[in-house]
Design a protein around this motif. Structure first.
Motif, PDB file in Angstrom:
ATOM      1  N   PHE A 268       0.843  -1.207   0.000  1.00 39.06           N
ATOM      2  CA  PHE A 268       0.000   0.000   0.000  1.00 39.06           C
ATOM      3  C   PHE A 268       0.874   1.250   0.000  1.00 39.06           C
ATOM      4  CE2 PHE A 268       0.875  -0.727   4.473  1.00 39.06           C
ATOM      5  CZ  PHE A 268       0.998   0.540   5.016  1.00 39.06           C
ATOM      6  N   LEU A 269       0.286   2.357  -0.468  1.00 43.98           N
ATOM      7  CA  LEU A 269       0.993   3.638  -0.454  1.00 43.98           C
ATOM      8  C   LEU A 269       0.209   4.620   0.397  1.00 43.98           C
ATOM      9  CD1 LEU A 269       1.513   4.104  -4.326  1.00 43.98           C
ATOM     10  CD2 LEU A 269       2.986   2.842  -2.737  1.00 43.98           C
ATOM     11  N   CYS A 270       0.926   5.535   1.047  1.00 40.52           N
ATOM     12  CA  CYS A 270       0.247   6.624   1.739  1.00 40.52           C
ATOM     13  C   CYS A 270       0.610   7.900   0.996  1.00 40.52           C
ATOM     14  CB  CYS A 270       0.692   6.706   3.200  1.00 40.52           C
ATOM     15  SG  CYS A 270       2.482   6.718   3.440  1.00 40.52           S
ATOM     16  N   ILE A 271      -0.376   8.600   0.474  1.00 40.11           N
ATOM     17  CA  ILE A 271      -0.069   9.879  -0.175  1.00 40.11           C
ATOM     18  C   ILE A 271      -0.922  10.961   0.475  1.00 40.11           C
ATOM     19  CG2 ILE A 271       0.617   8.841  -2.394  1.00 40.11           C
ATOM     20  CD1 ILE A 271      -2.133   9.832  -3.498  1.00 40.11           C
ATOM     21  N   PRO A 272      -0.362  12.157   0.662  1.00 41.09           N
ATOM     22  CA  PRO A 272      -1.190  13.239   1.200  1.00 41.09           C
ATOM     23  C   PRO A 272      -2.322  13.520   0.212  1.00 41.09           C
ATOM     24  CG  PRO A 272       1.132  13.892   1.082  1.00 41.09           C
ATOM     25  CD  PRO A 272       1.014  12.579   0.370  1.00 41.09           C
ATOM     26  N   VAL A 273      -3.479  13.919   0.682  1.00 42.95           N
ATOM     27  CA  VAL A 273      -4.562  14.291  -0.227  1.00 42.95           C
ATOM     28  C   VAL A 273      -3.991  15.330  -1.191  1.00 42.95           C
ATOM     29  CG1 VAL A 273      -6.811  15.441  -0.391  1.00 42.95           C
ATOM     30  CG2 VAL A 273      -6.362  13.825   1.473  1.00 42.95           C
ATOM     31  N   PRO A 274      -4.056  15.064  -2.508  1.00 44.59           N
ATOM     32  CA  PRO A 274      -3.424  15.975  -3.459  1.00 44.59           C
ATOM     33  C   PRO A 274      -3.900  17.419  -3.249  1.00 44.59           C
ATOM     34  CG  PRO A 274      -4.169  13.998  -4.589  1.00 44.59           C
ATOM     35  CD  PRO A 274      -4.685  13.910  -3.177  1.00 44.59           C
ATOM     36  N   GLY A 275      -2.956  18.324  -3.172  1.00 46.52           N
ATOM     37  CA  GLY A 275      -3.297  19.732  -2.918  1.00 46.52           C
ATOM     38  C   GLY A 275      -3.091  20.102  -1.453  1.00 46.52           C
ATOM     39  N   SER A 276      -2.901  19.093  -0.589  1.00 49.51           N
ATOM     40  CA  SER A 276      -2.772  19.413   0.846  1.00 49.51           C
ATOM     41  C   SER A 276      -1.393  19.001   1.369  1.00 49.51           C
ATOM     42  CB  SER A 276      -3.862  18.707   1.654  1.00 49.51           C
ATOM     43  OG  SER A 276      -3.551  17.334   1.818  1.00 49.51           O
ATOM     44  N   GLU A 277      -0.436  18.812   0.451  1.00 45.77           N
ATOM     45  CA  GLU A 277       0.885  18.280   0.836  1.00 45.77           C
ATOM     46  C   GLU A 277       1.562  19.100   1.927  1.00 45.77           C
ATOM     47  OE1 GLU A 277      -0.126  18.902  -2.211  1.00 45.77           O
ATOM     48  OE2 GLU A 277      -0.069  17.005  -3.304  1.00 45.77           O
ATOM     49  N   ASP A 278       1.371  20.433   1.870  1.00 41.93           N
ATOM     50  CA  ASP A 278       2.093  21.288   2.817  1.00 41.93           C
ATOM     51  C   ASP A 278       1.294  21.579   4.091  1.00 41.93           C
ATOM     52  OD1 ASP A 278       4.189  21.405   1.049  1.00 41.93           O
ATOM     53  OD2 ASP A 278       3.386  23.162   0.020  1.00 41.93           O
ATOM     54  N   SER A 279       0.198  20.861   4.257  1.00 43.49           N
ATOM     55  CA  SER A 279      -0.616  21.100   5.452  1.00 43.49           C
ATOM     56  C   SER A 279      -0.839  19.793   6.196  1.00 43.49           C
ATOM     57  CB  SER A 279      -1.973  21.681   5.076  1.00 43.49           C
ATOM     58  OG  SER A 279      -1.836  22.710   4.155  1.00 43.49           O
ATOM     59  N   PHE A 280      -1.373  19.954   7.388  1.00 42.58           N
ATOM     60  CA  PHE A 280      -1.493  18.788   8.275  1.00 42.58           C
ATOM     61  C   PHE A 280      -2.755  18.956   9.126  1.00 42.58           C
ATOM     62  CE2 PHE A 280       1.312  15.500  10.387  1.00 42.58           C
ATOM     63  CZ  PHE A 280       0.426  15.129  11.385  1.00 42.58           C
ATOM     64  N   ILE A 281      -3.749  18.108   8.891  1.00 40.85           N
ATOM     65  CA  ILE A 281      -4.911  18.116   9.800  1.00 40.85           C
ATOM     66  C   ILE A 281      -4.571  17.173  10.940  1.00 40.85           C
ATOM     67  CG2 ILE A 281      -7.383  17.716  10.106  1.00 40.85           C
ATOM     68  CD1 ILE A 281      -7.816  17.992   7.168  1.00 40.85           C
ATOM     69  N   TYR A 282      -4.506  17.708  12.157  1.00 43.01           N
ATOM     70  CA  TYR A 282      -4.090  16.861  13.271  1.00 43.01           C
ATOM     71  C   TYR A 282      -5.253  16.423  14.153  1.00 43.01           C
ATOM     72  CZ  TYR A 282      -4.202  21.142  16.125  1.00 43.01           C
ATOM     73  OH  TYR A 282      -4.589  22.283  16.770  1.00 43.01           O
ATOM     74  N   ASN A 283      -5.032  15.297  14.776  1.00 43.73           N
ATOM     75  CA  ASN A 283      -6.036  14.675  15.625  1.00 43.73           C
ATOM     76  C   ASN A 283      -5.275  13.963  16.740  1.00 43.73           C
ATOM     77  OD1 ASN A 283      -8.238  13.212  16.616  1.00 43.73           O
ATOM     78  ND2 ASN A 283      -7.982  11.603  15.085  1.00 43.73           N
ATOM     79  N   VAL A 284      -5.426  14.447  17.954  1.00 37.98           N
ATOM     80  CA  VAL A 284      -4.672  13.901  19.091  1.00 37.98           C
ATOM     81  C   VAL A 284      -5.583  13.029  19.945  1.00 37.98           C
ATOM     82  CG1 VAL A 284      -3.395  14.524  21.191  1.00 37.98           C
ATOM     83  CG2 VAL A 284      -3.157  15.929  19.134  1.00 37.98           C
ATOM     84  N   ASP A 285      -5.220  11.760  20.098  1.00 33.23           N
ATOM     85  CA  ASP A 285      -5.977  10.890  21.004  1.00 33.23           C
ATOM     86  C   ASP A 285      -5.485  11.098  22.421  1.00 33.23           C
ATOM     87  OD1 ASP A 285      -7.736   9.309  19.346  1.00 33.23           O
ATOM     88  OD2 ASP A 285      -5.945   8.366  18.522  1.00 33.23           O
TER      89      ASP A 285
END
Ligand code: BGC
Length: 403
Positions: A268-285
């Motif tokens: 499998f590959l992990c790719i950032p959602v195209p267009g969002s490479e320079d950003s990061f939606i974070y979610n902290v458990d």
């Protein structure tokens, strides 16, 4: 008296980690907790991605005066329960172990209420990922997309060979997860923040939000019509088994690939959602701790918190969970290439305005606002509602939810 002593040896823990990868991750914590405390972990798991069901159960239990001792909880929810005076502080432990020095400020602030430590963080999940089966792409003679236009071209090619372009479960939180990912890709982090964090009416009615609903419409044309009720991990399984080409999902999806013995870069590959490479939606458990009169329970809560903050635990847990550690000094050698890419992006975006909290995963707003977004996005994706109408409804529902 006798029963209360027995009760005190239990630590009731409410969480929603029930998929294959999630269960393996939380099993690590159960084991270490048992070894270190000698107490019994009383598992209170409520299945349902993004904690939709767990949150409801927590409300009923806590408001009836029986909150679990430790609860999986995030962002604004921690503030809400803190405000009600129901959380207990673990400041002594935090001070002794110098958590203020150990954690990035934003993460520390998210688990404090009124400057008191009332919760502990496990990790940082990145949301804006697409999980790709490279064999499906090869079969379809499609390329790994680098723009949204290419993403849909790849989807067309996968459709042509009779496979499912996107695996997507049928639950409101999954719709909302894709919505925020597309919004970030189309509008960028500043407008994302204005719309979903500051709830600015102008931003909510901007052309970019309209364009996001249009992209969501296009995306939804590639989905399985019979997906209602499908869980996210079953959708990941479709990608794994080569029945679907791609899935938009936070990196807990990687936990499923890893639990199934799959390797990034190969299976499998992990790719950032195209267009969002320079950003990061974070979610902290994180786990929050409820006030208790029992000294033993308090001791067990502190024991659990200390384990969660331990670097060795942060490593073992997050390697399985798909996330990166919340404690930045944790060694990254044993992490896979997707986690390393996530860490690199997290560090980079912490120096720009590229980091934004996840709305769909309870990091950005109250649960009322989150529900309002869920409802509109779900209604849009499951009907032929126009983008104009969706924008209008979104702004109105959010306004009503904040009144
Ligand atoms: C949580 C993850 C979890 C996912 C799916 C997210 O909101 O942060 O830990 O794996 O939901 O249930």
């Amino acid at each position: 008296m006798h029963t209360s002593t027995v009760w005190a040896q239990d630590l009731e823990v409410l969480h929603w980690w029930t998929s294959g990868g999630e269960a393996q991750s939380v099993a690590v914590l159960k084991k270490v907790f048992k070894e270190k405390s000698g107490a019994t972990w009383k598992d209170f798991n409520i299945a349902g991605g993004a904690g939709e069901n767990a949150l409801k159960v927590l409300k009923t239990k806590a408001l009836a005066g029986h909150p679990p001792a430790a609860v999986q909880m995030k962002g604004p929810q921690i503030q809400d329960w803190g405000k009600m005076g129901l959380l207990t502080s673990i400041n002594d432990l935090a001070k002794r172990e110098q958590w203020d020095e150990k954690l990035p400020k934003e993460i520390a602030n998210a688990v404090k209420y009124n400057n008191n430590w009332v919760a502990v963080p496990f990790n940082v999940h990145r949301i804006n990922w697409v999980w790709v089966n490279p064999k499906v792409l090869a079969q379809a003679k499609a390329k790994v997309p680098t723009t949204l236009a290419e993403l849909f071209e790849t989807a067309d090619k996968i459709k042509k060979i009779g496979l499912l372009p996107f695996a997507h479960g049928g639950q409101a939180w999954q719709d909302a997860t894709v919505f925020e990912e597309l919004l970030l890709a189309i509008a960028g982090p500043d407008l994302y923040r204005k719309a979903l964090v500051q709830l600015d009416p102008k931003a909510l009615q901007s052309p970019e939000v309209k364009a996001t609903f249009e992209a969501l419409r296009q995306y939804s044309s590639y989905l399985d019509k019979n997906r209602k009720g499908l869980d996210w991990d079953k959708a990941t399984r479709l990608v794994m088994d080569g029945k679907a080409g791609m899935q938009f999902m936070g990196d807990w999806a990687k936990g499923e690939f890893i639990a199934a013995g799959k390797h990034p870069g190969k299976d499998f590959l992990c790719i950032p959602v195209p267009g969002s490479e320079d950003s990061f939606i974070y979610n902290v458990d994180s786990f929050a701790f409820f006030e208790t009169k029992s000294k033993n329970t308090k001791k067990n809560q502190e024991q659990l918190a200390a384990i969660i903050m331990d670097e060795a635990f942060q490593k073992t847990f997050n390697v399985k969970k798909g996330s990166i550690p919340a404690v930045p000094t944790t060694k990254m050698e044993d992490f896979d290439s997707c986690a390393k890419a996530s860490m690199e992006s997290f560090v980079k975006t912490s120096k720009t305005t590229g980091q934004v909290p996840s709305m769909a995963h309870q990091m950005a707003s109250s649960s009322e606002v989150m529900q309002a977004v869920y409802d509109v996005v779900e209604a849009h994706i499951n009907s032929n509602m126009s983008a104009d109408e969706a924008v209008k409804r979104l702004a109105k529902s959010i306004r009503e939810a904040t009144m």
